[in-house]
Design a protein around this motif. Sequence first.
Motif, PDB file in Angstrom:
ATOM      1  N   SER A 173       0.833  -1.204   0.000  1.00 50.86           N
ATOM      2  CA  SER A 173       0.000   0.000   0.000  1.00 50.86           C
ATOM      3  C   SER A 173       0.861   1.246   0.000  1.00 50.86           C
ATOM      4  CB  SER A 173      -0.928   0.003   1.229  1.00 50.86           C
ATOM      5  OG  SER A 173      -0.170  -0.053   2.432  1.00 50.86           O
ATOM      6  N   SER A 174       2.170   1.065  -0.226  1.00 52.65           N
ATOM      7  CA  SER A 174       3.099   2.195  -0.302  1.00 52.65           C
ATOM      8  C   SER A 174       4.226   1.814  -1.245  1.00 52.65           C
ATOM      9  CB  SER A 174       3.637   2.545   1.088  1.00 52.65           C
ATOM     10  OG  SER A 174       4.376   1.469   1.607  1.00 52.65           O
ATOM     11  N   GLY A 175       5.305   2.578  -1.196  1.00 49.32           N
ATOM     12  CA  GLY A 175       6.359   2.378  -2.174  1.00 49.32           C
ATOM     13  C   GLY A 175       7.356   1.282  -1.857  1.00 49.32           C
ATOM     14  N   HIS A 192      -5.209  -0.492  -3.603  1.00 49.76           N
ATOM     15  CA  HIS A 192      -5.926   0.741  -3.901  1.00 49.76           C
ATOM     16  C   HIS A 192      -7.194   0.841  -3.063  1.00 49.76           C
ATOM     17  CE1 HIS A 192      -7.456   4.007  -6.496  1.00 49.76           C
ATOM     18  NE2 HIS A 192      -8.618   3.370  -6.477  1.00 49.76           N
ATOM     19  N   SER A 195      -5.748   2.431   0.141  1.00 50.59           N
ATOM     20  CA  SER A 195      -4.706   3.445   0.047  1.00 50.59           C
ATOM     21  C   SER A 195      -4.700   4.087  -1.336  1.00 50.59           C
ATOM     22  CB  SER A 195      -3.339   2.820   0.353  1.00 50.59           C
ATOM     23  OG  SER A 195      -2.334   3.799   0.440  1.00 50.59           O
ATOM     24  N   ALA A 197      -4.613   7.093  -2.415  1.00 52.01           N
ATOM     25  CA  ALA A 197      -3.737   8.248  -2.649  1.00 52.01           C
ATOM     26  C   ALA A 197      -2.338   7.830  -3.072  1.00 52.01           C
ATOM     27  CB  ALA A 197      -3.664   9.107  -1.386  1.00 52.01           C
ATOM     28  N   ASN A 198      -1.936   6.599  -2.746  1.00 58.93           N
ATOM     29  CA  ASN A 198      -0.571   6.143  -3.051  1.00 58.93           C
ATOM     30  C   ASN A 198      -0.479   5.287  -4.310  1.00 58.93           C
ATOM     31  OD1 ASN A 198       0.406   7.323  -0.673  1.00 58.93           O
ATOM     32  ND2 ASN A 198      -0.050   5.499   0.531  1.00 58.93           N
ATOM     33  N   THR A 199      -1.605   5.033  -4.976  1.00 58.51           N
ATOM     34  CA  THR A 199      -1.624   4.052  -6.055  1.00 58.51           C
ATOM     35  C   THR A 199      -0.671   4.396  -7.193  1.00 58.51           C
ATOM     36  OG1 THR A 199      -3.930   3.560  -5.525  1.00 58.51           O
ATOM     37  CG2 THR A 199      -3.109   2.809  -7.668  1.00 58.51           C
ATOM     38  N   ALA A 201       1.799   6.560  -7.499  1.00 63.89           N
ATOM     39  CA  ALA A 201       3.215   6.676  -7.143  1.00 63.89           C
ATOM     40  C   ALA A 201       3.841   5.303  -6.942  1.00 63.89           C
ATOM     41  CB  ALA A 201       3.362   7.522  -5.881  1.00 63.89           C
ATOM     42  N   ALA A 202       3.116   4.400  -6.281  1.00 62.75           N
ATOM     43  CA  ALA A 202       3.665   3.056  -6.034  1.00 62.75           C
ATOM     44  C   ALA A 202       3.830   2.284  -7.339  1.00 62.75           C
ATOM     45  CB  ALA A 202       2.761   2.299  -5.068  1.00 62.75           C
TER      46      ALA A 202
END
Length: 349
Positions: A173-175, A192, A195, A197-199, A201-202
Amino acid sequence: MGWSVIDVPLSVLDLAPVATGGTAGEALRHTTELARRTEQLGYRRFWVAEHHNMPAIASAAPAVLMAHLAAATSTIRIGSGGVMLPNHPPLVVAEQFGTLQALHPDRIDLGIGRAPGTDQATALALRRTMAGLNAEAFPQELATLIGYFRGDSGPITATPGAGQMPAIWLLGSSGFSAQLAGTLGLPFSFAHHFSPANTLAALALYRQHFRPSQWLDRPYAMVAVNVVCADTDEQAEWLSGPAGLSFLRLRAGRPEPLASPAEAAAYPYTEHEREFVRQRRDGQAIGSPDTVARALTELRGRTGADELMLTTLVYDIADRVRSFELVMEAVGRTGVGAAPHRDADNDDQ
């Protein structure tokens, strides 16, 4: 207006929700019913989660539940979404999933997560440590796990396990997991559904760091998304109410079984709570078949996802089954074929 998700396989993530007044046994039987029906509909894979100390979720032992689901179905891929590696010694995971792979060749997915996915007291009960796996320990334990499947783990042989490698995915759910999945050349599934908001970018990190491997020639990314599909937008909104209330109660530290739509509608939300529920809806696909198909098409367009995994948290099993039926009717079966490269289901590992 009709919409279609072109050339994107659709899959299922199920939490085995326990409804108010219901039991864990009923929840697990409903999950089995859903697995059979989604197999008939043409969904590619059916994954189950790992959650602990949560009265609303009966999916606590994914390997055990997967064994039952694989025996109850015949073609759909069965997987973990996922196994939280901080909670389990790698040898145990290798033996459990080696057993599954031996019993059901070429049908088992091992989705692996880095976070313990629970509170510290429960994490302590699971693995007798208060700490999760840090950025250094997780890649090492993952390498140890893969070594057991390869049979090159030194003096210890996982039996079953060695020579019985399932399809391995990293979840995130993050990088961090995105970058690691790319570096290792593994397929990556992004959460997604909790999370959003991070989709992007990850996924960018995953593709940027991807290196071809024995598993994949090029990146393969799956995006998990909350979906509630009903005959009308209004009905779907009504059915989605319990999920919002469930997350609200979880955040407040008092998780409860899944409320009915009527109970969720009658709950006395404060304005702050209503805003929390509204934020939780970001990135979800809730509505009629056209509304949901449009949302899924737009999500696929934004993310370039190779596959979409749908998770549906509603009170009644009939509504859960109907949601997956309506989605498949809306988008058609064009996405159920094989990917155009050596894909995430390759088991020649």
